[in-house]
Design a protein around this motif. Structure first.
Motif, short mmCIF file in Angstrom:
data_model
loop_
_atom_site.label_atom_id
_atom_site.label_comp_id
_atom_site.label_asym_id
_atom_site.label_seq_id
_atom_site.Cartn_x
_atom_site.Cartn_y
_atom_site.Cartn_z
N ARG A 15 -7.31 19.40 -22.46
CA ARG A 15 -6.18 20.11 -23.06
C ARG A 15 -5.60 21.01 -21.99
NH1 ARG A 15 -7.88 22.14 -29.02
NH2 ARG A 15 -7.35 20.21 -30.02
N VAL A 16 -4.36 20.83 -21.70
CA VAL A 16 -3.73 21.64 -20.66
C VAL A 16 -2.45 22.24 -21.21
CG1 VAL A 16 -2.76 21.64 -18.34
CG2 VAL A 16 -4.67 20.15 -18.86
N SER A 17 -2.31 23.54 -21.04
CA SER A 17 -1.07 24.18 -21.45
C SER A 17 -0.21 24.41 -20.22
CB SER A 17 -1.36 25.50 -22.16
OG SER A 17 -2.00 26.40 -21.28
N ARG A 18 1.05 24.65 -20.45
CA ARG A 18 1.96 24.98 -19.35
C ARG A 18 2.60 26.31 -19.71
NH1 ARG A 18 7.53 23.34 -17.21
NH2 ARG A 18 7.17 23.53 -14.99
N PRO A 19 2.00 27.41 -19.24
CA PRO A 19 2.54 28.72 -19.62
C PRO A 19 3.94 28.92 -19.06
CG PRO A 19 0.90 28.95 -17.90
CD PRO A 19 0.89 27.52 -18.32
N LEU A 20 4.75 29.64 -19.82
CA LEU A 20 6.12 29.94 -19.40
C LEU A 20 6.11 30.98 -18.29
CD1 LEU A 20 7.73 30.13 -22.93
CD2 LEU A 20 7.72 28.18 -21.36
N VAL A 21 7.07 30.88 -17.39
CA VAL A 21 7.11 31.71 -16.19
C VAL A 21 8.50 32.31 -16.00
CG1 VAL A 21 6.96 31.65 -13.66
CG2 VAL A 21 5.31 30.39 -15.02
N ASN A 22 8.55 33.57 -15.59
CA ASN A 22 9.77 34.20 -15.09
C ASN A 22 9.53 34.55 -13.63
OD1 ASN A 22 11.08 34.25 -17.60
ND2 ASN A 22 10.20 36.23 -18.11
N ILE A 23 10.52 34.32 -12.78
CA ILE A 23 10.43 34.72 -11.38
C ILE A 23 11.55 35.72 -11.12
CG2 ILE A 23 10.51 34.00 -8.97
CD1 ILE A 23 9.42 31.29 -9.86
N LEU A 24 11.15 36.90 -10.69
CA LEU A 24 12.10 37.98 -10.42
C LEU A 24 12.14 38.23 -8.92
CD1 LEU A 24 10.27 40.16 -13.00
CD2 LEU A 24 12.47 39.13 -13.45
N GLU A 25 13.25 38.77 -8.43
CA GLU A 25 13.34 39.13 -7.02
C GLU A 25 14.16 40.40 -6.89
OE1 GLU A 25 14.91 37.51 -2.67
OE2 GLU A 25 15.32 36.32 -4.47
N ASN A 26 13.66 41.30 -6.03
CA ASN A 26 14.45 42.45 -5.63
C ASN A 26 14.31 42.59 -4.11
OD1 ASN A 26 12.03 43.95 -5.06
ND2 ASN A 26 11.94 44.63 -7.19
N ASP A 27 14.81 43.67 -3.55
CA ASP A 27 14.78 43.83 -2.09
C ASP A 27 13.37 43.93 -1.54
OD1 ASP A 27 17.53 43.78 -2.10
OD2 ASP A 27 17.76 45.95 -1.88
N GLU A 28 12.42 44.40 -2.35
CA GLU A 28 11.06 44.67 -1.89
C GLU A 28 10.08 43.52 -2.11
OE1 GLU A 28 10.16 47.58 -0.29
OE2 GLU A 28 12.31 48.00 -0.34
N GLU A 29 10.28 42.74 -3.21
CA GLU A 29 9.25 41.76 -3.57
C GLU A 29 9.78 40.70 -4.52
OE1 GLU A 29 6.18 43.95 -5.59
OE2 GLU A 29 7.44 44.33 -7.33
N TYR A 30 8.94 39.68 -4.69
CA TYR A 30 9.11 38.70 -5.76
C TYR A 30 8.11 39.09 -6.84
CZ TYR A 30 11.40 35.81 -2.24
OH TYR A 30 12.24 35.34 -1.26
#
Length: 127
Positions: A15-30
C-alpha cells in the motif's frame, strides 16, 4: 529561475500513498510542505544524494495493516511513501537543510547558497 521538481516512487510497496506537496520559494530558501497526517517524526527518513532530496516514510507491514473486516468503508490509511525532489544544481546549501513536523505537515527547508540569492540593486553615484 530554476525550481525544484518532484517525482513519486512506488518501489512496489503493498500500500503506497502519494502525499500532497507544496513547494514554496523566497529569496532565502525553498520550502517543501508535505501533507503527512498521522505519522510520527520517527517515521520519516530524509536523504540528499546525487542532487536529489528524498523524503520517505517507511512503515513495517505490521504497523500499517489493520484488520480489514472491522471497516464497512475505508478511504484513508497510513502507508509508506517516497517522494524525491531534484535540487537546482549549485543553488542550495545541502549542509543546512532542516525538517520540522507539526500538525500533520512535514516542512523541509532547503536554504539557498549565498551566491544564488538575489542581490539588491546597486546605485552608482555620479561624481
Amino acid at each position: 529561475n530554476e525550481v525544484l521538481s518532484t517525482e513519486f516512487q512506488n518501489n512496489n510497496y503493498k500500500r503506497v500513498s502519494r502525499p500532497l506537496v507544496n513547494i514554496l520559494e523566497n529569496d532565502e530558501e525553498y520550502g517543501i510542505e508535505i501533507l503527512a497526517a498521522g505519522y510520527t517524526k520517527e517515521d520519516f527518513k530524509i536523504n540528499v544524494e546525487d542532487n536529489k532530496l528524498i523524503v520517505s516514510a517507511m512503515l513495517d507491514e505490521e504497523k500499517s495493516t489493520e484488520k480489514e473486516e472491522n471497516y464497512s468503508l475505508r478511504e484513508f490509511y497510513k502507508s509508506s511513501f517516497s517522494r524525491s525532489f531534484t535540487l537546482p544544481k549549485d543553488k542550495v546549501n545541502e549542509d543546512e537543510i532542516k525538517a520540522n513536523y507539526t500538525n500533520g505537515i512535514l516542512l523541509v527547508s532547503v536554504p539557498k547558497r549565498e551566491e544564488a540569492k538575489p542581490k539588491a540593486p546597486k546605485t552608482i553615484a555620479v561624481i
